[in-house]
Design a protein around this motif. Structure first.
Motif, PDB file in Angstrom:
ATOM      1  N   PHE A 274      49.794   6.706   9.763  1.00 25.47           N
ATOM      2  CA  PHE A 274      49.550   6.538   8.331  1.00 25.47           C
ATOM      3  C   PHE A 274      50.171   7.706   7.571  1.00 25.47           C
ATOM      4  CE2 PHE A 274      45.884   8.784  10.046  1.00 25.47           C
ATOM      5  CZ  PHE A 274      45.623   9.777   9.118  1.00 25.47           C
ATOM      6  N   ARG A 275      50.495   7.441   6.332  1.00 25.50           N
ATOM      7  CA  ARG A 275      51.217   8.403   5.498  1.00 25.50           C
ATOM      8  C   ARG A 275      50.242   9.164   4.609  1.00 25.50           C
ATOM      9  NH1 ARG A 275      53.569   7.793   0.355  1.00 25.50           N
ATOM     10  NH2 ARG A 275      55.428   9.064  -0.046  1.00 25.50           N
ATOM     11  N   ILE A 276      50.492  10.469   4.464  1.00 21.87           N
ATOM     12  CA  ILE A 276      49.713  11.281   3.538  1.00 21.87           C
ATOM     13  C   ILE A 276      50.649  11.923   2.524  1.00 21.87           C
ATOM     14  CG2 ILE A 276      47.886  11.736   5.227  1.00 21.87           C
ATOM     15  CD1 ILE A 276      49.081  14.558   5.603  1.00 21.87           C
ATOM     16  N   VAL A 277      50.131  12.197   1.345  1.00 20.87           N
ATOM     17  CA  VAL A 277      50.876  12.936   0.320  1.00 20.87           C
ATOM     18  C   VAL A 277      49.983  14.063  -0.178  1.00 20.87           C
ATOM     19  CG1 VAL A 277      52.278  10.967  -0.380  1.00 20.87           C
ATOM     20  CG2 VAL A 277      50.116  11.407  -1.552  1.00 20.87           C
ATOM     21  N   GLY A 278      50.602  15.205  -0.487  1.00 24.06           N
ATOM     22  CA  GLY A 278      49.809  16.333  -0.949  1.00 24.06           C
ATOM     23  C   GLY A 278      50.645  17.588  -1.046  1.00 24.06           C
TER      24      GLY A 278
ATOM     25  N   PRO B 251      50.987  10.637  13.105  1.00 23.82           N
ATOM     26  CA  PRO B 251      51.320   9.681  14.165  1.00 23.82           C
ATOM     27  C   PRO B 251      50.092   8.898  14.635  1.00 23.82           C
ATOM     28  CG  PRO B 251      51.223  11.900  15.049  1.00 23.82           C
ATOM     29  CD  PRO B 251      51.104  12.036  13.565  1.00 23.82           C
ATOM     30  N   ALA B 252      50.354   7.728  15.189  1.00 25.20           N
ATOM     31  CA  ALA B 252      49.287   6.936  15.793  1.00 25.20           C
ATOM     32  C   ALA B 252      48.618   7.750  16.890  1.00 25.20           C
ATOM     33  CB  ALA B 252      49.852   5.641  16.359  1.00 25.20           C
ATOM     34  N   SER B 253      47.306   7.714  16.926  1.00 21.38           N
ATOM     35  CA  SER B 253      46.590   8.502  17.924  1.00 21.38           C
ATOM     36  C   SER B 253      45.162   8.004  18.048  1.00 21.38           C
ATOM     37  CB  SER B 253      46.599   9.988  17.544  1.00 21.38           C
ATOM     38  OG  SER B 253      46.125  10.796  18.612  1.00 21.38           O
ATOM     39  N   THR B 254      44.448   8.609  18.972  1.00 23.08           N
ATOM     40  CA  THR B 254      43.014   8.388  19.125  1.00 23.08           C
ATOM     41  C   THR B 254      42.303   9.663  18.721  1.00 23.08           C
ATOM     42  OG1 THR B 254      43.357   6.836  20.956  1.00 23.08           O
ATOM     43  CG2 THR B 254      41.173   7.848  20.764  1.00 23.08           C
ATOM     44  N   TRP B 255      41.258   9.507  17.911  1.00 23.72           N
ATOM     45  CA  TRP B 255      40.500  10.672  17.458  1.00 23.72           C
ATOM     46  C   TRP B 255      39.035  10.550  17.854  1.00 23.72           C
ATOM     47  CZ3 TRP B 255      44.777   9.340  14.558  1.00 23.72           C
ATOM     48  CH2 TRP B 255      45.615  10.394  14.149  1.00 23.72           C
ATOM     49  N   ALA B 256      38.451  11.677  18.185  1.00 19.35           N
ATOM     50  CA  ALA B 256      36.997  11.791  18.247  1.00 19.35           C
ATOM     51  C   ALA B 256      36.556  12.263  16.869  1.00 19.35           C
ATOM     52  CB  ALA B 256      36.566  12.779  19.321  1.00 19.35           C
ATOM     53  N   VAL B 257      35.705  11.480  16.213  1.00 17.50           N
ATOM     54  CA  VAL B 257      35.332  11.728  14.822  1.00 17.50           C
ATOM     55  C   VAL B 257      33.865  12.161  14.759  1.00 17.50           C
ATOM     56  CG1 VAL B 257      35.172  10.744  12.509  1.00 17.50           C
ATOM     57  CG2 VAL B 257      37.003   9.990  14.054  1.00 17.50           C
ATOM     58  N   PHE B 258      33.633  13.333  14.167  1.00 19.30           N
ATOM     59  CA  PHE B 258      32.299  13.919  14.099  1.00 19.30           C
ATOM     60  C   PHE B 258      31.888  14.061  12.634  1.00 19.30           C
ATOM     61  CE2 PHE B 258      34.196  15.180  18.041  1.00 19.30           C
ATOM     62  CZ  PHE B 258      33.164  15.237  18.967  1.00 19.30           C
ATOM     63  N   PRO B 259      30.834  13.380  12.190  1.00 13.80           N
ATOM     64  CA  PRO B 259      30.364  13.530  10.810  1.00 13.80           C
ATOM     65  C   PRO B 259      29.539  14.795  10.644  1.00 13.80           C
ATOM     66  CG  PRO B 259      28.974  11.976  11.969  1.00 13.80           C
ATOM     67  CD  PRO B 259      30.055  12.383  12.942  1.00 13.80           C
TER      68      PRO B 259
END
Length: 283
Positions: A138-142, A218-226
């Protein structure tokens, strides 16, 4: 476990190269991660930055060399990579509190820092919530800024970026450009071994010609922690991820950016997620 074994192998590499230039990229290769992730893991697990640990080990051995023979200070300085006697004196006094020339004086106290060895210690820590999430690119801008290869040198850069972005109105402009399912302000650390390290304050967006920098995660797998709280609480969550979750998770760092997703940007009561790129151990 294999992960801890590789960390200890990297410690052996340091010991074998204390009189050489220590290659952080090689340390990462031994531990099967990037130099950036290696330094983050080391700092959280050891409680000291990698560069400071190496400095302590060098000065411990330098004191022994000076105590035990007729070695000249300038020769010991060269042995441990200090081509400037002034820099060596400063480093030595910073560790031992005395000048190198005073080491042989009777009754002088010096310090020693033994080599680190990692092991898993089971603790009754509080629970951690997380999910494993696969995402396409996915694309980011900033906005972006270069990061230093020694991560402790970046501790002032990133907070100043956020402060300036808030004052200038940049954060509000970016928030108005969010148009993909990842809703939140993003802090993205792009720190792999193939390109210059950068930090982005950004949003996920398809906007073209926005006047901002852009990057494709890039496409990847993430471990997501809130999590929720202040800047200190997000640092504590990141420390717990590395020291408590990662060693026994069956995962290891993957070659993708670290991401912080700020769902509510209130600095005193932020709602956020920490995204750690992962892959199955051994893959």
């Amino acid at each position: 476990m294999e992960w801890i074994k590789r960390l200890n192998e990297s410690m052996c590499y340091i010991e074998e190269h204390l009189t050489d230039e220590i290659d952080c990229e090689q340390l990462g290769r031994i531990a099967c991660c990037s130099a950036y992730h290696f330094q983050r893991m080391f700092t959280y697990m050891a409680g000291v930055t990698l560069s400071e640990y190496i400095r302590r080990r060098k000065m411990s051995l330098a004191a022994v060399d000076l105590q035990g023979g007729d070695a000249r200070v300038i020769d010991v300085a060269e042995k441990y990579g200090y081509h400037s006697p002034t820099a060596f004196n400063r480093a030595f006094q910073g560790i031992h509190g005395i000048a190198p020339s005073a080491v042989r004086n009777e009754g002088v106290a010096i310090k020693t820092y033994p080599p680190i060895t990692f092991q898993i210690i089971v603790k009754g820590a509080e629970e951690m919530n997380y999910r494993i999430e696969k995402k396409d690119a996915f694309r980011i801008v900033g906005i972006s800024a270069p990061l230093n290869r020694e991560i402790e040198n970046n501790f002032m850069i990133v907070p100043k970026m956020w402060e300036d972005a808030a004052v200038s109105g940049t954060i509000q402009k970016l928030a108005e450009m969010m148009d993909t399912p990842i809703k939140g302000l993003l802090g993205v650390s792009v720190c792999n071994d193939e390109e210059a390290w950068k930090y982005y304050i950004a949003v996920a967006s398809t906007a073209e010609n926005s006047g901002f920098d852009d990057y494709t995660v890039p496409a990847s797998t993430w471990a997501v922690f809130p999590g929720s709280g202040t800047n200190q609480s997000i640092q504590e969550l990141e420390r717990r991820i590395v020291t408590e979750w990662l060693p026994t998770s069956g995962y290891e760092y993957a070659n993708a950016p670290d991401i912080e997703v700020y769902l509510n940007p209130d600095p005193q009561n932020a709602q956020y997620e920490v995204w750690i790129p992962v892959r199955r151990a051994g893959e």
